[in-house]
Design an enzyme around this catalytic site. Sequence first.
Site, PDB file in Angstrom:
ATOM      1  N   GLU A 130      -8.815 -11.061  -8.219  1.00  0.00           N
ATOM      2  CA  GLU A 130      -8.832  -9.710  -7.657  1.00  0.00           C
ATOM      3  C   GLU A 130      -7.389  -9.225  -7.499  1.00  0.00           C
ATOM      4  O   GLU A 130      -6.558  -9.913  -6.921  1.00  0.00           O
ATOM      5  CB  GLU A 130      -9.550  -9.720  -6.293  1.00  0.00           C
TER       6      GLU A 130
ATOM      7  N   LYS B 191     -11.975 -12.651   6.218  1.00  0.00           N
ATOM      8  CA  LYS B 191     -12.043 -11.188   6.187  1.00  0.00           C
ATOM      9  C   LYS B 191     -13.433 -10.835   6.678  1.00  0.00           C
ATOM     10  O   LYS B 191     -14.418 -11.091   5.988  1.00  0.00           O
ATOM     11  CB  LYS B 191     -11.823 -10.704   4.756  1.00  0.00           C
TER      12      LYS B 191
ATOM     13  N   GLU C 116     -14.706  -3.715   4.549  1.00  0.00           N
ATOM     14  CA  GLU C 116     -15.051  -3.433   3.155  1.00  0.00           C
ATOM     15  C   GLU C 116     -16.272  -4.240   2.688  1.00  0.00           C
ATOM     16  O   GLU C 116     -16.194  -4.993   1.728  1.00  0.00           O
ATOM     17  CB  GLU C 116     -13.845  -3.705   2.240  1.00  0.00           C
TER      18      GLU C 116
ATOM     19  N   ASP D 262      -2.594   0.086   3.755  1.00  0.00           N
ATOM     20  CA  ASP D 262      -2.939  -0.928   2.763  1.00  0.00           C
ATOM     21  C   ASP D 262      -1.882  -1.039   1.662  1.00  0.00           C
ATOM     22  O   ASP D 262      -2.109  -0.580   0.556  1.00  0.00           O
ATOM     23  CB  ASP D 262      -4.307  -0.572   2.155  1.00  0.00           C
TER      24      ASP D 262
ATOM     25  N   GLU E  62      -0.314  -4.446  -6.449  1.00  0.00           N
ATOM     26  CA  GLU E  62      -1.486  -3.587  -6.605  1.00  0.00           C
ATOM     27  C   GLU E  62      -1.122  -2.105  -6.648  1.00  0.00           C
ATOM     28  O   GLU E  62      -1.489  -1.390  -7.573  1.00  0.00           O
ATOM     29  CB  GLU E  62      -2.469  -3.854  -5.461  1.00  0.00           C
TER      30      GLU E  62
HETATM   31  C1  BDP Z   1      -6.998  -3.971  -0.786  1.00  0.00           C
HETATM   32  C2  BDP Z   1      -7.481  -4.361  -2.123  1.00  0.00           C
HETATM   33  C3  BDP Z   1      -8.757  -5.134  -2.094  1.00  0.00           C
HETATM   34  C4  BDP Z   1      -8.656  -6.262  -1.079  1.00  0.00           C
HETATM   35  C5  BDP Z   1      -8.279  -5.693   0.252  1.00  0.00           C
HETATM   36  C6  BDP Z   1      -8.035  -6.760   1.310  1.00  0.00           C
HETATM   37  O1  BDP Z   1      -7.667  -3.185  -2.903  1.00  0.00           O
HETATM   38  O2  BDP Z   1      -8.996  -5.624  -3.378  1.00  0.00           O
HETATM   39  O3  BDP Z   1      -9.846  -6.951  -0.989  1.00  0.00           O
HETATM   40  O4  BDP Z   1      -7.071  -4.997   0.136  1.00  0.00           O
HETATM   41  O5  BDP Z   1      -6.876  -6.978   1.644  1.00  0.00           O
HETATM   42  O6  BDP Z   1      -5.648  -3.668  -0.922  1.00  0.00           O
HETATM   43  O7  BDP Z   1      -8.968  -7.349   1.822  1.00  0.00           O
END
Ligand code: BDP
Length: 680
Positions: free
Chosen positions: A161, A284, A288, A366, A394
């Site tokens: 990822e 986590k 999300e 982020d 990213e």
């Molecule tokens: C974001 C990313 C995602 C990650 C998330 C995270 O887009 O892929 O899962 O952070 O840190 O920046 O959990």
Amino acid sequence: RESDPCWLRYERIEDEALADQYRQWCKKLVVCGSSPILDSAREELVAGISSMLGISPTLSRDPQVSPSLVMAAPSEGRNWVDRRSWEEMGEEGYLLKTAHREGGASLLLLGKSDRGVLYGVFHLLRLMQIGRPLHSLEIVENPGNRLRMINHWDNLDGSVERGYAGKSIFYHGGRIARRLDRVRDYARLLASTGINAISINNVNVGREECRLITGSLLPDVARLADVFRAYGIRMFLSVNFASPMWIGGLPTADPLDPEVRRWWRERTEEIYRHIPDFGGFVVKADSEHQPGPLTYGRDHAEGANMLAEALRPHGGLVVWRCFVYNFQDWRDRSTDRARAAYDHFKPLDGRFADNVVLQIKNGPMDFQVREPVSPLFGAMERTNQMLELQITQEYTGQQKDLCFLVPQWKEVLDFDTHAEGKGSTVKAVVGGQVFPFRYSGIAGVSNVGDDRNWTGHTLAQANLYGFGRLAWNPDLSAEEIAEEWVRLSFGHDPRVVQTIRDMLLESWRVYESYTAPLGIGWMVKPGHHYGPDVDGYEYSYWGTYHYADHRGIGVDRTVKTGTGFTGQYFSPNRERYESLETCPDELLLFFHHVPYTHRLKSGETVIQHIYNTHFEGVERVEDFIRRWTRLKGKIDEERYEHVLSKLQEQLANAREWRDVINAYFFRKSGIPDEKGRKIY
Ligand code: BDP
């Protein structure tokens, strides 16, 4: 083909006089003690010496042989130095000292632990690679952070990822790789910068990955742990909060349910049977779409403490991430994603077990190219905290564009939170100097994959190196780190060193200049996050980030008229961000909504700043290309051509950004460029 050795090239030292001096120090090596880590240390030392100096040192375990170089484990090291020097070293510290005594001089390389010795070896080898004299060394180093961690976002199917450097080096087609040579080289690279912990799977833990904590995969996970252990790196796993349901067949994952608690205890016991020094879990939760305690009406402390209880008897930790925010609805102006981490966690201060560490992203959003520092740092004096940085690029060019992130990280580390008055910098908070945290430190999301050069863009290796160096010593400057990395990776030709060092140091601001302006971020293509899409997220439920209309732009996060986010900071940061007069230019649109004609401290209007920086950003990339081409013939063809092609790709990206951003704001505002340049 072999993988790139990165900064561990150990190239033959061409300056014969210098090489000769080094040979005097390296010819007779006495090694006291033995263990997997000490064996790695010795192997590295011997390999480095033979490769750089063309000799194989004689090896002995007998301290009476009047050695030139002594490498001694903690139990023996004591005998070689006085008490004071010995006590200056912390648990993972080391000492490198030239000792002159009758019968000759010798170089002492001592550690308080095996790990310390290993770090000392890498330091010594670095000194030689950089060409430093060894005849009057007096170095004692201790790490500035207790946890110096790498997080992988790798999945069992081999995908990564947010990975921009090929496939996972750990997994292949649902299994752990059979051959681990590559992993061993990775462990060496990490240990050379002082990394001591690693989590090996994505924080978004799928059903497949839940198997990592079951008997079906644990024997293989243990093989990986063995490789890392020999380099002083403890292994962690990311776990899914709903595992008791997904793989345990329980009807709930409620953290207060006795069956659920028992399930985690038993899982943990089995993990420790396979990996006796297992580090713990990274989690986590409630973020999300990941499950978490909130589903059961429990809070984050209850969720984390349940896992902490299972890990405690074995000495394990819970790394609980604070990247928690509810999807907002842009129609509801009272929500602000920037507030979320603080709003969720601050009220829980003092409720977390002492083997829980909260892992907080550097900014409140982020990993954007520019964000203020998260106000959560220092705001929870009774809760262990660590910093999370993103090494993988990213939002910062995806290892196609050059973006050396160390200058950004330095700003974060040096930021004064004022939590306990002046001097409560982020580095002091996560270094455990402001509050007596039991565990704290820095984690970085890896930028590594199975590409031959590890990081996609060869110059992105500098980010991995810089991360490790800063985690070890957050006081190093970006300049020192950049120069060190270039010398280790490309040698000492002055033109090469200067060009690459300067390009690295300029690159973050260059990237910032052609992307989203003045701290708003997010003008990226949704989903994959490369390239411009001005309104890509603007009307989405994931949030709204710039509020641009025909009059102005920016998010009002003030207490007086906005979302109140500025109120989460300690004074005087709170007031500094609250006021338009004192808010720094580069974060203006993060904190304020202003008309396009608002004048920045630089004297330019916001709109003219946008035009100027976007034209300039492209010119700076063109300049990178010019400077790089002057290195032709001075570095190897392969890396020369590779970087050149990356820079060309970057130029195309920068042009696209320039044209999209400028056109958008020109049309929104109707204000022409003062300099009359062409805007599409
Ligand atoms: C974001 C990313 C995602 C990650 C998330 C995270 O887009 O892929 O899962 O952070 O840190 O920046 O959990």
